[in-house]
Enzyme design. Structure first.
Site, PDB file in Angstrom:
ATOM      1  CB  SER A  13      -0.894   0.002   1.244  1.00 34.43           C
ATOM      2  OG  SER A  13      -1.576   1.222   1.376  1.00 34.43           O
ATOM      3  CB  SER A 255       4.527  -1.807  11.798  1.00 41.69           C
ATOM      4  OG  SER A 255       4.378  -0.731  12.718  1.00 41.69           O
ATOM      5  CE  LYS A 256       3.586   0.724   4.402  1.00 42.36           C
ATOM      6  NZ  LYS A 256       2.490   1.112   3.520  1.00 42.36           N
ATOM      7  NE  ARG A 257      -0.823   3.087  10.658  1.00 48.68           N
ATOM      8  CZ  ARG A 257      -1.152   2.203   9.734  1.00 48.68           C
ATOM      9  NH1 ARG A 257      -0.583   1.014   9.763  1.00 48.68           N
ATOM     10  NH2 ARG A 257      -2.013   2.489   8.785  1.00 48.68           N
TER      11      ARG A 257
END
Length: 473
Positions: A13, A255-257
């Site tokens: 994404s 993670s991305k976050r």
């Protein structure tokens, strides 16, 4: 296996950079396809319109290119496939496997708050779900409906996971999933709604004939919905393999976050793509005790077995070690080009041709090309020796010897043998031992007290720079 055309995919994404977990999934999907003579597809899942960016798309493509994960099809963008999703939704509504739901967000929240107050699981209660003999509420004016999948209410969803073995989840644990949201209230007439992840991914995998889906195990709870949608469409099911998470130094998920670093950041930090591939492949997969292996060996060995069910631990020190091994083996001209780029970021102009020999000399000491650039910058930019090194090593007692050595160098034919001879003559003339002269020379010329053999290091300098730095005290 030989009777089935293997097709795998990676579907990031573009709401941020390609992080390490997705890169590992891409690697496993690519290696599996290559091992079985199949095809690998890149899909960009950009239906999160509010958060998707072109910058993220470009970073994803750059990361895939750097890693050498070439794809056979793509990139395919979901937002370019809205008409296809709409056609499938219309087909499902006509078949009775999907329906329109007019509940407002406020009604849904009130519904779920009531369930929570009664100690029930929060879920859609089927208000607009059509059933035989059921009278649906009147369609409210001014409400654009969502479309929901009519999930089976009984039975189980079971699949043989490529990583975790048999997984079974009851249909009673999942509700009627929203598969399409309406266009914005101010959207022009005829604007199509945007599909949700769990629906779009099924249509995409169906249309693209994907046979194996590798992804992170955070998707396990999505898989029952997807399997039921596949079945409702009469589409062939791919095999699913849910990979365990990667843990950071603190034991929490990367993670991305939270805590992850983009793949391209490792390129900037001086890692080689083959080292990153080697290291990533060992996070949740192994081939005996092999630690270092080529892309070709990985493809030869990666048949989908030997995948771990347990989380993998990201170890920066191990990655550095792996990278150092690849740097030692790397072609010197290739390293020179990489170091040239690293030095250019610092405003130091250093032609790659001048860096080949220094790379050969110093690469055994370096874990990254950034560290290699740290070493080689001394050949092209002024050095700043530490005050402590100057005080300790460049003493008044040795300064006359340094001046004499500079004078010898001025008339010297500049090569390693002549440099070594001049140093030995100076040591003999001043009654010194090798370290008593060699270390001060290193400090003044190189800016540090420890280097490879001093004659080999000095040979690669412009002679005038060496003389100037020796005479600076």
């Amino acid at each position: 296996m030989s009777q089935q055309a293997i097709r795998t995919r990676i579907a990031p994404s573009p709401t941020g950079f390609l992080h390490l977990g997705t890169a590992r999934t891409a690697l496993f999907s690519w290696a599996y396809a290559r091992h079985h003579g199949g095809q690998f597809v890149l899909r960009i899942e950009d239906t999160d319109v509010a958060r998707s960016t072109q910058d993220s798309v470009e970073q994803i493509l750059a990361a895939m290119k750097w890693l050498g994960l070439e794809y056979d099809e793509g990139p395919v963008y979901q937002m370019q496939r809205l008409e296809r999703y709409q056609a499938v939704i219309d087909q499902m509504i006509a078949a009775g496997t999907a329906y329109r739901c007019y509940c407002t967000p406020e009604e849904l929240e009130a519904m779920k708050a009531g369930q929570e107050a009664r100690g029930e699981k929060r879920r859609y209660d089927g208000t607009w779900r059509p059933e035989a003999g059921k009278v649906l509420p009147p369609v409210p004016a001014g409400i654009k409906p969502v479309v929901r999948f009519k999930n089976p209410v009984d039975g189980d969803v079971s699949w043989e996971d490529l990583v975790k073995g048999t997984i079974t989840i009851s249909n009673r644990e999942i509700d009627d999933l929203i598969i399409q949201r309406p266009p914005a209230a101010d959207a022009p007439e005829g604007t199509l709604g945007v599909p949700t992840y769990n629906f779009a991914v099924v249509v995409d995998d169906w249309d693209m004939a994907i046979t194996q889906v590798f992804r992170g195990d955070e998707h396990i709870n999505n898989t029952p919905w997807q399997i039921n949608i596949f079945k409702a469409l009469g589409a062939p099911l791919p095999a699913f393999g849910h990979l365990p998470i990667i843990l950071g130094d603190d034991g929490l998920k990367l993670s991305k976050r939270r805590g992850a670093v983009s793949v391209t950041a490792y390129e900037e930090d001086g890692y080689l793509p083959e080292a990153m591939l080697n290291y990533l492949s060992r996070l949740g997969w192994s081939h005996g005790d092999d630690e270092l292996f080529s892309r070709e060996q990985l493809v030869s060995w990666f048949d989908g077995t030997h995948l771990s069910k347990s989380p993998a631990q990201w170890d920066p020190a191990k990655l550095e070690w792996v990278n150092s091994q690849y740097i030692k083996q790397a072609d010197d001209a290739r390293l020179a080009a990489l170091v040239e780029a690293q030095l250019a970021k610092r405003g130091i102009a250093a032609p790659a041709a001048r860096l080949v020999a220094p790379c050969a000399l110093f690469k055994d000491r370096c874990a990254t090309t950034v560290v290699l650039a740290d070493w080689l910058s001394m050949y092209f930019a002024p050095v700043m020796p530490a005050a402590e090194d100057l005080t300790t090593h460049v003493t008044d007692a040795v300064k006359p010897a340094l001046a004499a050595l500079a004078d010898k160098f001025a008339d010297l034919e500049w090569n390693k043998a002549a440099i070594q001879a001049a140093i030995k003559e100076t040591i003999g003339a001043f009654g010194l031992k090798m370290p008593q002269l060699a270390i001060p020379v290193r400090v003044l010329v190189c800016g540090r007290a420890q280097t490879p053999s001093v004659d080999a290091v000095l040979e690669l300098f412009d002679k005038e720079i060496v003389i100037k730095r020796l005479r600076s005290v």
